[in-house]
Design a protein around this motif. Structure first.
Motif, mmCIF file in Angstrom:
data_model
loop_
_atom_site.group_PDB
_atom_site.id
_atom_site.type_symbol
_atom_site.label_atom_id
_atom_site.label_comp_id
_atom_site.label_asym_id
_atom_site.label_seq_id
_atom_site.Cartn_x
_atom_site.Cartn_y
_atom_site.Cartn_z
ATOM 1 N N ARG A 173 31.300 33.504 48.939
ATOM 2 C CA ARG A 173 30.562 34.351 49.857
ATOM 3 C C ARG A 173 30.286 33.630 51.182
ATOM 4 O O ARG A 173 30.381 34.202 52.265
ATOM 5 C CB ARG A 173 29.247 34.786 49.220
ATOM 6 C CG ARG A 173 28.443 35.761 50.073
ATOM 7 C CD ARG A 173 27.276 36.320 49.275
ATOM 8 N NE ARG A 173 26.500 35.278 48.616
ATOM 9 C CZ ARG A 173 25.479 35.507 47.813
ATOM 10 N NH1 ARG A 173 25.142 36.764 47.535
ATOM 11 N NH2 ARG A 173 24.839 34.503 47.247
ATOM 12 N N GLY A 184 33.650 33.313 53.869
ATOM 13 C CA GLY A 184 34.228 34.481 54.527
ATOM 14 C C GLY A 184 35.469 35.000 53.846
ATOM 15 O O GLY A 184 36.127 35.917 54.363
ATOM 16 N N ILE A 227 35.642 36.659 51.053
ATOM 17 C CA ILE A 227 35.368 38.004 50.521
ATOM 18 C C ILE A 227 34.217 38.589 51.312
ATOM 19 O O ILE A 227 33.408 37.862 51.911
ATOM 20 C CB ILE A 227 35.027 37.977 49.024
ATOM 21 C CG1 ILE A 227 33.778 37.109 48.799
ATOM 22 C CG2 ILE A 227 36.191 37.486 48.196
ATOM 23 C CD1 ILE A 227 33.253 37.183 47.364
ATOM 24 N N SER A 228 34.197 39.869 51.334
ATOM 25 C CA SER A 228 33.139 40.532 52.092
ATOM 26 C C SER A 228 31.827 40.468 51.308
ATOM 27 O O SER A 228 31.810 40.262 50.094
ATOM 28 C CB SER A 228 33.526 41.994 52.356
ATOM 29 O OG SER A 228 33.620 42.703 51.104
ATOM 30 N N ALA A 229 30.765 40.658 52.033
ATOM 31 C CA ALA A 229 29.450 40.662 51.407
ATOM 32 C C ALA A 229 29.315 41.825 50.426
ATOM 33 O O ALA A 229 28.667 41.712 49.378
ATOM 34 C CB ALA A 229 28.358 40.745 52.482
ATOM 35 N N GLN A 230 29.957 42.963 50.767
ATOM 36 C CA GLN A 230 29.888 44.114 49.876
ATOM 37 C C GLN A 230 30.572 43.837 48.537
ATOM 38 O O GLN A 230 30.060 44.192 47.472
ATOM 39 C CB GLN A 230 30.542 45.324 50.567
ATOM 40 C CG GLN A 230 30.447 46.595 49.756
ATOM 41 C CD GLN A 230 31.103 47.772 50.484
ATOM 42 O OE1 GLN A 230 31.735 47.588 51.560
ATOM 43 N NE2 GLN A 230 30.949 48.960 49.923
ATOM 44 N N GLU A 231 31.738 43.160 48.583
ATOM 45 C CA GLU A 231 32.449 42.848 47.357
ATOM 46 C C GLU A 231 31.674 41.831 46.517
ATOM 47 O O GLU A 231 31.602 41.940 45.287
ATOM 48 C CB GLU A 231 33.833 42.302 47.698
ATOM 49 C CG GLU A 231 34.705 42.064 46.477
ATOM 50 C CD GLU A 231 36.094 41.569 46.861
ATOM 51 O OE1 GLU A 231 36.882 41.311 45.923
ATOM 52 O OE2 GLU A 231 36.373 41.428 48.050
ATOM 53 N N SER A 238 32.367 35.030 43.301
ATOM 54 C CA SER A 238 31.830 35.646 44.514
ATOM 55 C C SER A 238 30.745 34.779 45.134
ATOM 56 O O SER A 238 30.653 34.659 46.369
ATOM 57 C CB SER A 238 31.286 37.028 44.204
ATOM 58 O OG SER A 238 32.323 37.901 43.779
#
Length: 383
Positions: free
Chosen positions: A152, A155, A157-161, A148
């Protein structure tokens, strides 16, 4: 004719009286010793019967000046220098084995008893298994968090993931640390099922029995630390100032032999009722061999210095009616009984503190056969 017969009878009577007197003088003169009268001989016999002969042949000594230790006597108890109370740190476990008994000498860290450890071993095994699982989960969580962090910024994966993976890593790390602490606690409890000696010493008491249920803080053993004993001597407050740390002292246990120790300290307080203070004397390890035991009452003495004194052989001093006497002899061999005060004793000599001059001639022995006014014959001996 009759007158002539009468006169002749008178002359015969006179002649008889003269003859009788001569015979009396002859026999009494024969009984008297030659060269003197009967009265003189009787006087000589009476004088001879009154002549006094010496009663005993004795040797005489003179008091000798000597430097003797100045001592203070005291009484007190023998006690353990320090006594450690050994108990269990766990509750609810039964005593499995007892490995020592009263009087045994033990070393620091030596096992004294063991408690049943099955439950503690099971808890420790469970903690190890949980820790292994936590370590595996941490490896997975750390791998996800690393991915992650790398993706990160791209883009992908999302910031939340990404935040979820990082949080999972931290949680796995914390759980692993918690299980490590739990395992350490279980291992500590496992070690505590083995009751060990905290110091070298002698077991003085034992209450542990196989099968009994141990409780935390419950006494199982008592240990005299390092096997050291001390004599707690009581002295009047007026004598305490004469005692200094490092002074030699001797304690004599009942039925034992004197043990030399060293003054460790003088108590800072005095008992208000008795006005006595305690002096703590360290005793060597050999005190036990001399008969010393904790709890005994012992008498003893402190050596506070040296002092001079007049001494005599103990055989020269007579104890009579609770008093001490010696017998002095003058130049004519006449004995005089002298009352004296005695003090210290050392070997076969005794100190005379009062009543005797330094140049006196004293009967050395056999004083029990003498009385005041006897005449003795002095023979060569000590002077």
């Amino acid at each position: 004719m009759s007158n002539w017969l009468s006169n002749k009878g008178k002359w015969v009577a006179v002649a008889a009286v003269v003859v009788a007197g001569g015979l009396w003088w002859h026999f009494h003169q024969a009984d008297a010793p030659a060269g003197g009268s009967g009265g003189a001989a009787a006087a000589s016999d009476a004088a001879a019967s009154r002549q006094v002969k010496p009663a005993l042949s004795v040797q005489v000594v003179s008091p000798q000046s000597a430097q003797w230790p100045a001592n203070l006597t005291a009484n007190g108890s023998i006690a353990a220098w320090q006594e450690a109370i050994i108990g269990s740190e766990l509750s609810g476990l039964r005593v499995a084995t007892v490995l020592v008994n009263v009087g045994d000498r033990v070393k620091r860290g030596q096992s004294l008893a063991t408690l049943q450890s099955d439950a503690v071993v099971a808890d420790a095994n469970t903690a190890r298994a949980n820790l292994a699982e936590a370590q595996a989960l941490l490896v997975e969580a750390k791998s996800n968090a690393d991915r992650s962090r790398n993706l990160r910024g791209s883009g992908a994966i999302s910031a939340q993931e990404a935040q979820r993976d990082l949080t999972a890593e931290q949680t796995a790390q914390a759980r692993m640390e918690s299980l490590k602490a739990r395992l350490a606690a279980d291992e500590l409890r496992l070690r505590q099922t083995n009751v060990v000696a905290p110091d070298d010493g002698v077991i003085s008491a034992r209450t542990a029995t196989v099968g009994s249920l141990a409780q935390a803080g419950q006494e199982l053993f008592r240990l005299i630390r390092q096997g050291r004993l001390e004599w707690r001597a009581e002295l009047p407050s007026s004598d305490l100032v004469r005692i200094k740390p490092g002074m030699p002292a001797w304690a004599t246990p009942p039925g034992g032999s004197p043990v030399q120790g060293t003054v460790r300290m003088v108590a800072p307080t005095v008992d208000a009722a008795t006005r006595n203070g305690l002096v703590y004397v360290d005793l060597p390890a050999s005190a036990v061999d001399a008969g010393a035991r904790a709890g005994m009452f012992a008498n003893g003495r402190f050596e506070t210095g040296q002092s001079a004194g007049l001494t005599l052989p103990q055989s020269a001093v007579l104890l009579r009616d609770g008093f001490s006497y010696v017998f002095t002899v003058n130049e004519q061999g006449l004995v005089s009984q002298v009352k004296v005060q005695v003090g210290r004793r050392q070997g076969d000599r005794i100190e005379v503190t009062q009543g005797l001059k330094a140049d006196a001639r004293v009967v050395a022995s056999g004083v029990g056969f003498l009385t005041d006014g006897d005449t003795v014959r002095v023979v060569k001996g000590q002077s």
